[in-house]
Design a protein around this motif. Structure first.
Motif, short mmCIF file in Angstrom:
data_model
loop_
_atom_site.label_atom_id
_atom_site.label_comp_id
_atom_site.label_asym_id
_atom_site.label_seq_id
_atom_site.Cartn_x
_atom_site.Cartn_y
_atom_site.Cartn_z
N PHE A 1 -22.58 -2.61 -1.93
CA PHE A 1 -23.45 -1.74 -2.73
C PHE A 1 -24.66 -2.53 -3.25
O PHE A 1 -25.79 -2.06 -3.23
N HIS A 2 -24.37 -3.75 -3.70
CA HIS A 2 -25.43 -4.61 -4.20
C HIS A 2 -26.41 -4.94 -3.07
O HIS A 2 -27.63 -4.89 -3.24
N ALA A 3 -25.86 -5.26 -1.89
CA ALA A 3 -26.71 -5.62 -0.74
C ALA A 3 -27.60 -4.44 -0.36
O ALA A 3 -28.80 -4.60 -0.11
N PHE A 4 -27.03 -3.23 -0.37
CA PHE A 4 -27.83 -2.04 -0.04
C PHE A 4 -28.96 -1.86 -1.05
O PHE A 4 -30.11 -1.59 -0.69
N TYR A 5 -28.63 -2.06 -2.31
CA TYR A 5 -29.62 -1.87 -3.38
C TYR A 5 -30.76 -2.90 -3.28
O TYR A 5 -31.94 -2.56 -3.26
N PRO B 1 -23.04 -11.03 -5.35
CA PRO B 1 -21.70 -10.51 -5.66
C PRO B 1 -20.77 -10.62 -4.46
O PRO B 1 -21.21 -10.61 -3.31
N ARG B 2 -19.47 -10.77 -4.75
CA ARG B 2 -18.46 -10.81 -3.68
C ARG B 2 -17.55 -9.59 -3.84
O ARG B 2 -17.55 -8.96 -4.87
N GLY C 1 -20.60 -8.13 -12.14
CA GLY C 1 -20.03 -8.16 -10.78
C GLY C 1 -20.53 -9.32 -9.95
O GLY C 1 -20.33 -9.34 -8.73
N GLY C 2 -21.20 -10.28 -10.57
CA GLY C 2 -21.69 -11.45 -9.81
C GLY C 2 -23.17 -11.36 -9.47
O GLY C 2 -23.67 -12.16 -8.69
N VAL C 3 -23.86 -10.39 -10.04
CA VAL C 3 -25.31 -10.29 -9.80
C VAL C 3 -26.00 -11.55 -10.34
O VAL C 3 -26.93 -12.06 -9.74
N VAL C 4 -25.50 -12.05 -11.47
CA VAL C 4 -25.92 -13.37 -11.93
C VAL C 4 -24.67 -14.21 -12.20
O VAL C 4 -23.59 -13.66 -12.46
N THR C 5 -24.85 -15.52 -12.15
CA THR C 5 -23.78 -16.44 -12.55
C THR C 5 -24.30 -17.34 -13.66
O THR C 5 -25.41 -17.87 -13.56
N VAL C 6 -23.48 -17.46 -14.70
CA VAL C 6 -23.80 -18.32 -15.84
C VAL C 6 -23.01 -19.62 -15.68
O VAL C 6 -21.84 -19.60 -15.31
N ILE D 1 -33.01 -15.20 -3.06
CA ILE D 1 -31.65 -15.13 -3.63
C ILE D 1 -30.62 -15.32 -2.51
O ILE D 1 -29.63 -16.03 -2.67
N ARG D 2 -30.88 -14.68 -1.36
CA ARG D 2 -29.91 -14.76 -0.26
C ARG D 2 -29.85 -16.19 0.32
O ARG D 2 -28.80 -16.68 0.70
N GLU D 3 -31.03 -16.85 0.37
CA GLU D 3 -31.07 -18.17 1.02
C GLU D 3 -30.61 -19.31 0.11
O GLU D 3 -30.06 -20.29 0.58
#
Ligand SMILES: C[S@@+](CC[C@H](N)C(=O)[O-])C[C@H]1O[C@@H](n2cnc3c(N)ncnc32)[C@H](O)[C@@H]1O
Length: 201
Positions: free
Chosen positions: A128-132, A121-122, A190-195, A162-164
């Motif tokens: 919040f996503h990164a913390f989770y 997500p951007r 919120g960008g957790v996945v992209t279709v 996912i990060r790399e």
């Protein structure tokens, strides 16, 4: 619940007509097939991992016409065999160009591809996503792996992958290079996945 929403989203977007032949690349244990069941579409599932295919077989899902062990980068199917190709959570494990050119090869003219995978997500939601994912889930992984060592992958290795693998930044160009038209992209949750989707001319 999010996975159910994402799968529901791509199935709706695909607007499947009865009789269309569907391929699910990286079908795993057949979770997408459960959503496709009862829609009058015969589904072929292919996965690199034999154990996944065995678990999918055990479910005896009515719409499944064929299950095969195979690599998405070298699909064991003839050219122009399917009307719709789905794929969930596989791109990050593959070379996107190889995968997309195989999707193009096995699709019939006017056939459609629709897939999604994890992305980052951007904006406002990103910290919040990164913390989770990189904090809370990792700690949970340390605790839960005592009970099930398999969970160590989900909670510890997966966030790193996912990060790399920032596959989504260039995947639209990859689809275009492979000859897809009507290419679209949509970030969900919120960008957790992209279709991504596209059509074979
Ligand atoms: C997280 S699981 C997702 C399974 C299923 N698509 C779903 O949404 O429930 C990812 C799957 O991709 C498969 N996979 C990974 N690399 C692959 C490849 N190169 N070709 C085919 N399947 C692959 C794995 O074996 C695994 O079953």
């Amino acid at each position: 619940m999010q996975d159910r929403y994402w799968k529901g989203w791509i199935v709706r977007e695909a607007a499947l007509a009865e009789g269309l032949e569907v391929l699910d690349v990286g079908c795993g244990t057949g979770v997408l097939e459960e959503s496709l069941n009862g829609r009058g579409v015969p589904v072929t599932g292919v996965d690199l991992t034999e154990e996944m295919i065995r678990l999918a077989q055990l479910k005896q899902i009515g719409c499944i016409e064929c299950l095969a062990v195979g690599d998405g980068e070298r699909l064991p199917f003839r050219d122009a065999s399917f009307d719709v190709v789905f794929s969930c959570y596989v791109v990050k494990y593959c070379r996107p160009e190889r995968l997309a050119s195989e999707f193009m090869r096995v699709l019939r003219p006017k056939g459609r591809l629709i897939l999604y995978d994890f992305s980052s997500p951007r904006g406002f939601f990103a910290p919040f996503h990164a913390f989770y994912v990189y904090g809370a889930l990792r700690i949970l992984g340390v605790v839960l792996r005592q009970a099930d060592p398999g969970l160590a992958f989900t909670y510890q290795a997966l966030p790193t992958i996912i990060r790399e693998r920032k596959w989504d930044g260039s995947f639209g160009d990859v689809l275009s290079t492979c000859g897809f038209s009507e290419i679209g992209e949509r970030r969900l949750s919120g960008g957790v996945v992209t279709v991504f989707w596209g059509k074979k001319a």
